[in-house]
Design a protein around this motif. Structure first.
Motif, PDB file in Angstrom:
ATOM      1  N   GLU B 138       0.863  -1.164  -0.021  1.00 49.23           N
ATOM      2  CA  GLU B 138      -0.098   0.012   0.048  1.00 49.23           C
ATOM      3  C   GLU B 138       1.026   1.488  -0.014  1.00 49.23           C
ATOM      4  O   GLU B 138       1.883   1.242   0.897  1.00 49.23           O
ATOM      5  N   ILE B 139       0.529   2.019  -0.920  1.00 50.88           N
ATOM      6  CA  ILE B 139       1.234   3.575  -0.790  1.00 50.88           C
ATOM      7  C   ILE B 139       0.234   4.511  -0.482  1.00 50.88           C
ATOM      8  O   ILE B 139      -0.913   4.439  -0.677  1.00 50.88           O
ATOM      9  N   ILE B 140       0.587   5.140   0.731  1.00 54.27           N
ATOM     10  CA  ILE B 140      -0.115   6.153   1.481  1.00 54.27           C
ATOM     11  C   ILE B 140       0.360   7.488   0.997  1.00 54.27           C
ATOM     12  O   ILE B 140       1.366   7.932   1.339  1.00 54.27           O
ATOM     13  N   LEU B 141      -0.495   8.424   0.255  1.00 59.74           N
ATOM     14  CA  LEU B 141      -0.114   9.719  -0.208  1.00 59.74           C
ATOM     15  C   LEU B 141      -0.254  10.770   0.998  1.00 59.74           C
ATOM     16  O   LEU B 141      -1.447  11.143   1.027  1.00 59.74           O
ATOM     17  N   ALA B 142       0.738  11.314   1.540  1.00 55.04           N
ATOM     18  CA  ALA B 142       0.596  12.440   2.457  1.00 55.04           C
ATOM     19  C   ALA B 142       1.194  13.739   2.052  1.00 55.04           C
ATOM     20  O   ALA B 142       2.102  14.253   2.531  1.00 55.04           O
ATOM     21  N   LEU B 143       0.456  14.037   1.014  1.00 49.20           N
ATOM     22  CA  LEU B 143       0.899  15.126   0.432  1.00 49.20           C
ATOM     23  C   LEU B 143       0.158  16.408   0.558  1.00 49.20           C
ATOM     24  O   LEU B 143      -1.441  16.310   1.008  1.00 49.20           O
ATOM     25  N   ASN B 144       0.635  17.735   0.569  1.00 51.16           N
ATOM     26  CA  ASN B 144      -0.311  18.861   0.794  1.00 51.16           C
ATOM     27  C   ASN B 144      -1.552  19.197  -0.112  1.00 51.16           C
ATOM     28  O   ASN B 144      -1.282  18.602  -1.206  1.00 51.16           O
ATOM     29  N   ALA B 145      -2.577  19.693   0.380  1.00 47.96           N
ATOM     30  CA  ALA B 145      -3.669  20.000  -0.418  1.00 47.96           C
ATOM     31  C   ALA B 145      -3.466  21.072  -1.303  1.00 47.96           C
ATOM     32  O   ALA B 145      -4.449  21.800  -1.494  1.00 47.96           O
ATOM     33  N   THR B 146      -2.419  21.217  -1.739  1.00 40.76           N
ATOM     34  CA  THR B 146      -2.328  22.450  -2.812  1.00 40.76           C
ATOM     35  C   THR B 146      -2.496  21.874  -4.280  1.00 40.76           C
ATOM     36  O   THR B 146      -2.421  20.691  -4.429  1.00 40.76           O
ATOM     37  N   VAL B 147      -2.441  22.961  -5.314  1.00 40.64           N
ATOM     38  CA  VAL B 147      -2.685  22.278  -6.736  1.00 40.64           C
ATOM     39  C   VAL B 147      -1.431  21.482  -6.856  1.00 40.64           C
ATOM     40  O   VAL B 147      -1.490  20.340  -7.246  1.00 40.64           O
ATOM     41  N   ASP B 148      -0.317  21.896  -6.637  1.00 42.47           N
ATOM     42  CA  ASP B 148       1.029  21.141  -7.039  1.00 42.47           C
ATOM     43  C   ASP B 148       1.067  19.728  -6.285  1.00 42.47           C
ATOM     44  O   ASP B 148       1.490  18.807  -6.699  1.00 42.47           O
ATOM     45  N   GLY B 149       0.677  19.881  -4.705  1.00 38.76           N
ATOM     46  CA  GLY B 149       0.658  18.630  -3.804  1.00 38.76           C
ATOM     47  C   GLY B 149      -0.313  17.626  -4.751  1.00 38.76           C
ATOM     48  O   GLY B 149      -0.062  16.494  -4.735  1.00 38.76           O
ATOM     49  N   GLN B 150      -1.636  17.949  -4.931  1.00 44.02           N
ATOM     50  CA  GLN B 150      -2.620  16.981  -5.671  1.00 44.02           C
ATOM     51  C   GLN B 150      -1.951  16.632  -7.062  1.00 44.02           C
ATOM     52  O   GLN B 150      -2.404  15.465  -7.461  1.00 44.02           O
ATOM     53  N   THR B 151      -1.542  17.642  -7.803  1.00 45.95           N
ATOM     54  CA  THR B 151      -1.114  17.044  -9.132  1.00 45.95           C
ATOM     55  C   THR B 151      -0.170  15.949  -8.920  1.00 45.95           C
ATOM     56  O   THR B 151       0.100  14.928  -9.594  1.00 45.95           O
ATOM     57  N   ALA B 153       0.247  13.789  -6.275  1.00 43.67           N
ATOM     58  CA  ALA B 153      -0.462  12.866  -5.753  1.00 43.67           C
ATOM     59  C   ALA B 153      -1.234  11.930  -6.777  1.00 43.67           C
ATOM     60  O   ALA B 153      -0.981  10.928  -7.153  1.00 43.67           O
ATOM     61  N   HIS B 154      -1.938  12.786  -7.793  1.00 40.62           N
ATOM     62  CA  HIS B 154      -2.581  12.153  -9.273  1.00 40.62           C
ATOM     63  C   HIS B 154      -1.450  11.599  -9.996  1.00 40.62           C
ATOM     64  O   HIS B 154      -1.717  10.517 -10.476  1.00 40.62           O
ATOM     65  N   TYR B 155      -0.321  12.188 -10.099  1.00 33.90           N
ATOM     66  CA  TYR B 155       0.745  11.362 -10.829  1.00 33.90           C
ATOM     67  C   TYR B 155       1.074  10.086 -10.323  1.00 33.90           C
ATOM     68  O   TYR B 155       1.050   9.112 -11.152  1.00 33.90           O
ATOM     69  N   ILE B 156       1.383  10.331  -9.088  1.00 35.86           N
ATOM     70  CA  ILE B 156       1.835   8.980  -8.554  1.00 35.86           C
ATOM     71  C   ILE B 156       0.714   7.840  -8.741  1.00 35.86           C
ATOM     72  O   ILE B 156       0.812   6.676  -8.772  1.00 35.86           O
ATOM     73  N   ALA B 157      -0.684   8.154  -8.139  1.00 38.23           N
ATOM     74  CA  ALA B 157      -1.597   7.179  -8.020  1.00 38.23           C
ATOM     75  C   ALA B 157      -1.708   6.845  -9.787  1.00 38.23           C
ATOM     76  O   ALA B 157      -1.895   5.551  -9.886  1.00 38.23           O
ATOM     77  N   ASP B 158      -1.717   7.694 -10.709  1.00 35.64           N
ATOM     78  CA  ASP B 158      -1.665   7.184 -12.098  1.00 35.64           C
ATOM     79  C   ASP B 158      -0.766   6.151 -12.515  1.00 35.64           C
ATOM     80  O   ASP B 158      -1.191   5.249 -13.343  1.00 35.64           O
ATOM     81  N   GLN B 159       0.426   6.440 -11.762  1.00 38.09           N
ATOM     82  CA  GLN B 159       1.618   5.286 -12.324  1.00 38.09           C
ATOM     83  C   GLN B 159       1.275   4.045 -11.627  1.00 38.09           C
ATOM     84  O   GLN B 159       1.856   3.055 -12.172  1.00 38.09           O
ATOM     85  N   ALA B 162      -2.355   0.510 -10.584  1.00 36.63           N
ATOM     86  CA  ALA B 162      -2.499  -0.862 -11.497  1.00 36.63           C
ATOM     87  C   ALA B 162      -1.752  -1.846 -10.780  1.00 36.63           C
ATOM     88  O   ALA B 162      -2.131  -2.922 -10.701  1.00 36.63           O
ATOM     89  N   ARG B 163      -0.556  -1.469  -9.906  1.00 33.47           N
ATOM     90  CA  ARG B 163       0.199  -2.469  -9.484  1.00 33.47           C
ATOM     91  C   ARG B 163       0.198  -2.495  -7.815  1.00 33.47           C
ATOM     92  O   ARG B 163       0.330  -3.420  -7.371  1.00 33.47           O
ATOM     93  N   VAL B 164      -0.610  -1.635  -7.393  1.00 32.03           N
ATOM     94  CA  VAL B 164      -0.427  -1.610  -5.634  1.00 32.03           C
ATOM     95  C   VAL B 164      -1.821  -0.516  -5.132  1.00 32.03           C
ATOM     96  O   VAL B 164      -2.125   0.284  -6.013  1.00 32.03           O
ATOM     97  N   LYS B 165      -2.222  -0.793  -4.030  1.00 31.64           N
ATOM     98  CA  LYS B 165      -3.104  -0.072  -3.567  1.00 31.64           C
ATOM     99  C   LYS B 165      -2.624   1.422  -3.208  1.00 31.64           C
ATOM    100  O   LYS B 165      -1.614   1.399  -2.386  1.00 31.64           O
ATOM    101  N   VAL B 166      -3.217   2.224  -3.689  1.00 31.52           N
ATOM    102  CA  VAL B 166      -2.820   3.704  -3.378  1.00 31.52           C
ATOM    103  C   VAL B 166      -4.118   4.429  -2.534  1.00 31.52           C
ATOM    104  O   VAL B 166      -5.043   4.470  -2.933  1.00 31.52           O
ATOM    105  N   THR B 167      -3.605   5.099  -1.491  1.00 33.63           N
ATOM    106  CA  THR B 167      -4.615   5.751  -0.820  1.00 33.63           C
ATOM    107  C   THR B 167      -4.069   7.151  -0.285  1.00 33.63           C
ATOM    108  O   THR B 167      -2.809   7.363  -0.461  1.00 33.63           O
ATOM    109  N   THR B 168      -4.902   7.946   0.156  1.00 34.85           N
ATOM    110  CA  THR B 168      -4.642   9.282   0.526  1.00 34.85           C
ATOM    111  C   THR B 168      -4.820   9.515   1.823  1.00 34.85           C
ATOM    112  O   THR B 168      -5.861   8.822   2.307  1.00 34.85           O
ATOM    113  N   LEU B 169      -4.349  10.482   2.460  1.00 39.72           N
ATOM    114  CA  LEU B 169      -4.778  10.883   3.950  1.00 39.72           C
ATOM    115  C   LEU B 169      -6.478  11.549   3.855  1.00 39.72           C
ATOM    116  O   LEU B 169      -6.644  12.191   2.870  1.00 39.72           O
TER     117      LEU B 169
END
Lengths: 364, 197
Positions: B138-151, B153-159, B162-169
């Motif tokens: 499991e990958i837990i994304l603990a990134l800031n809730a800014t435009v750059d932080g969320q971009t 997060a989306h980037y990592i999730a998109d990559q 398909a291979r691993v569970k991706v969650t966010t805080l």
């Protein structure tokens, strides 16, 4: 109602220190060209988020040669609550806001007072680029929903990032997907808020007894209709990626939407109307916006009308004043001569603005 | 009277530290000089040692004094969970809470095309590599809730999704927080993430 009861401009443009005590009536500012009337309206516009009615960089507002920075202090009465607002900028810094003695983000201003305006620079709104019309619509949308401003900023930030990738010919699909998802989520919200604002405006226009012409409004996208879900939006952005790469920018989205207006009575597009008719259409929309806000919020907004009186014949001018007074809105109006506001008589506070040794003065 | 040159230099340097200004830097330097044996000399030694030994963990980007930080070295922390943070300060904040038992990955910033910060500048290739080599579940994304932080997060999730569970805080009402003080965005996020009591 929303009223500015105290306003102080310090070192702002032509004003050294101008302090006004006001009541709830409209404010008529008259005086020669360059006396500093619009600067007072600009100070009031700074009580809302953004760069004010001239969209000027904050450094441009600083009075020269002192160059100390500028400050606007105000007491705003909204319904039964009273707020003290201070906003200022020092040279080279962005502007700071304090509400009731506490530091606050600019967006918070939008939750306190609604301020709408019409300035001479908007006279060519219907004939110039779509940019100005979008901004006009976004200001109306923001007056109904203050959250519209941060959503537009988030969309634009993500789009600028995507445009940079396009310009640099970056081919990382994941990066595009991440940005497009953000653009899709905020883009859909922007479209919905704009549509709701336009519908609300039309509704307010329909039910109104007014001397000003009604406009049929519609949103136009240059390519095709915009998708109505975030997923479909993201898919569309993905599809348009090759064309965007060739253009080096994003060709699709709410940043390309235009606001079209037709003079209802004559069925003529606004752009083909006479200058006077175009102005009347704008006044009509600003009044509809104010009417809708008065109904929804229980308080009309503050209305800033720069050099509006001069463009209207006596009958229309009297009608405008009557409508403003009926709305119970504190409208701030400027004009070169006292005679322009004669029809208002004691229904308005008449202030003379004049210049003395390069400094604006106000006679109350 | 101004301080002699060496002291003035030290005050200037201290004043550059986050949280300190010229006035507090001057007070701190005066305190150090007065408590020479108790504070100044041990502090100078500690700073010299850290200057010698501090380095980024080769695996996760945490700051430590060895090639691999204690978290990456500990087998106990290899529970399959990997928490992705922007900065070492975020990692330390998570560690202070002492509830997360997995490992971390420090990106060192967020994606920003405008600032020319791409995936390669952010240790993202290393993150993708770790998902395979460390059998991450499991990958837990603990990134800031800014435009750059969320971009980011989306980037990592998109990559990786398909291979691993991706969650966010989760986002919402802070512990001990009052609703009255929350902004509209936080309140609507909290409402969307409501749960049965």
């Amino acid at each position: 109602m929303t009223t500015v009861t105290e306003l102080t401009l310090s070192h702002l443009r032509s004003h050294h220190r101008t302090s006004l005590q006001l009541d709830e009536r409209p404010v008529a500012l008259f005086g020669a060209n360059g006396a500093g009337k619009t600067n007072i309206l600009e100070a009031v516009s700074l009580l809302s988020p953004g760069r004010g009615l001239r969209r000027a960089p904050m450094d441009e507002l600083i009075r020269r040669p002192e160059a100390l920075g500028w400050k606007v202090t105000s007491v705003l009465k909204v319904g039964t609550s009273v707020h003290e607002i201070e906003t200022w900028a020092e040279p080279g810094h962005s502007r700071t806001v304090r509400i009731d003695g506490k530091a606050a983000p600019q967006v918070a201003l939008g939750h306190i007072a609604r301020i709408v305006w019409l300035i001479p620079a908007m006279d060519r709104l219907w004939i110039e680029g779509a940019d100005g019309r979008r901004r006009f619509l976004d200001r109306i949308a923001m007056s109904f929903d203050p959250k519209h401003a941060p959503t537009v900023l988030a969309y634009e930030k993500a789009m600028r990032e995507r445009n940079r990738l396009l310009k640099d010919m970056v081919r990382d699909d994941h990066w595009y997907v991440a940005l497009e998802r953000q653009m899709a989520e905020t883009g859909i919200t922007i479209m919905q808020t704009r549509q709701a604002a336009m519908d609300r405006l039309l509704l307010a226009q329909d039910g109104a007894e007014t001397a000003f012409p009604a406009a049929d409004l519609s949103l136009i996208h240059p390519d095709s209709d915009l998708p109505d879900t975030a997923d479909a939006f993201a898919e569309k952005l993905k599809e348009s990626r090759p064309a965007d790469l060739r253009a080096g920018r994003t060709l699709f989205g709410p940043h390309r939407v235009d606001l079209a207006a037709v003079y209802s009575e004559k069925d003529v597009p606004a752009a083909q109307c006479s200058t006077g008719e175009q102005k009347a259409l704008l006044i009509s929309l600003v009044l509809s916006n104010a009417r809708a806000l008065a109904e929804d919020e229980g308080a009309p907004p503050i209305i800033l009308l720069d050099e509006v009186a001069a463009h209207l014949d006596t009958a229309r001018r009297a009608a405008l004043y009557d409508e403003i007074c009926a709305l119970k809105a504190q409208a701030w109006m400027t004009g070169t001569g006292h005679e322009l506001f004669e029809e208002l008589e004691s229904r308005a506070q008449q202030l003379e603005v004049f210049e003395e040794d390069g400094v604006s003065q106000v006679r109350q | 009277m101004s301080a002699p040159n060496d002291l003035e230099n030290l005050i200037d340097l201290m004043a550059r530290l986050p949280g300190l200004g010229p006035r507090s830097a001057r007070r701190a330097v005066l305190h150090l000089v007065k408590k020479r044996a108790l504070t100044l000399i041990p502090l100078a030694d500690a700073i010299a040692r850290v200057a010698e030994t501090a380095r980024e963990c080769l695996n996760c980007g945490n700051i430590g004094t060895t090639d691999l930080c204690p978290i990456c070295e500990s087998e106990k922390r290899a529970n399959g969970e990997l928490c992705v943070v922007e900065d070492v300060a975020d990692l330390w904040a998570m560690e202070r809470a002492a509830v997360f038992k997995g490992r971390y990955h420090v990106l060192g910033g967020t994606l920003s095309a405008l600032d020319a910060i791409g995936p390669a500048e952010l240790r993202i290739p290393k993150l993708i590599d770790r998902v395979t080599t460390e059998s991450i579940s499991e990958i837990i994304l603990a990134l800031n809730a800014t435009v750059d932080g969320q971009t980011t997060a989306h980037y990592i999730a998109d990559q990786l999704e398909a291979r691993v569970k991706v969650t966010t805080l989760a986002q919402g009402v802070p512990i001990g927080g009052e609703l009255d003080y929350l902004d509209d965005g936080t309140i609507s996020a909290a409402l969307r993430a409501r749960k049965t009591v």
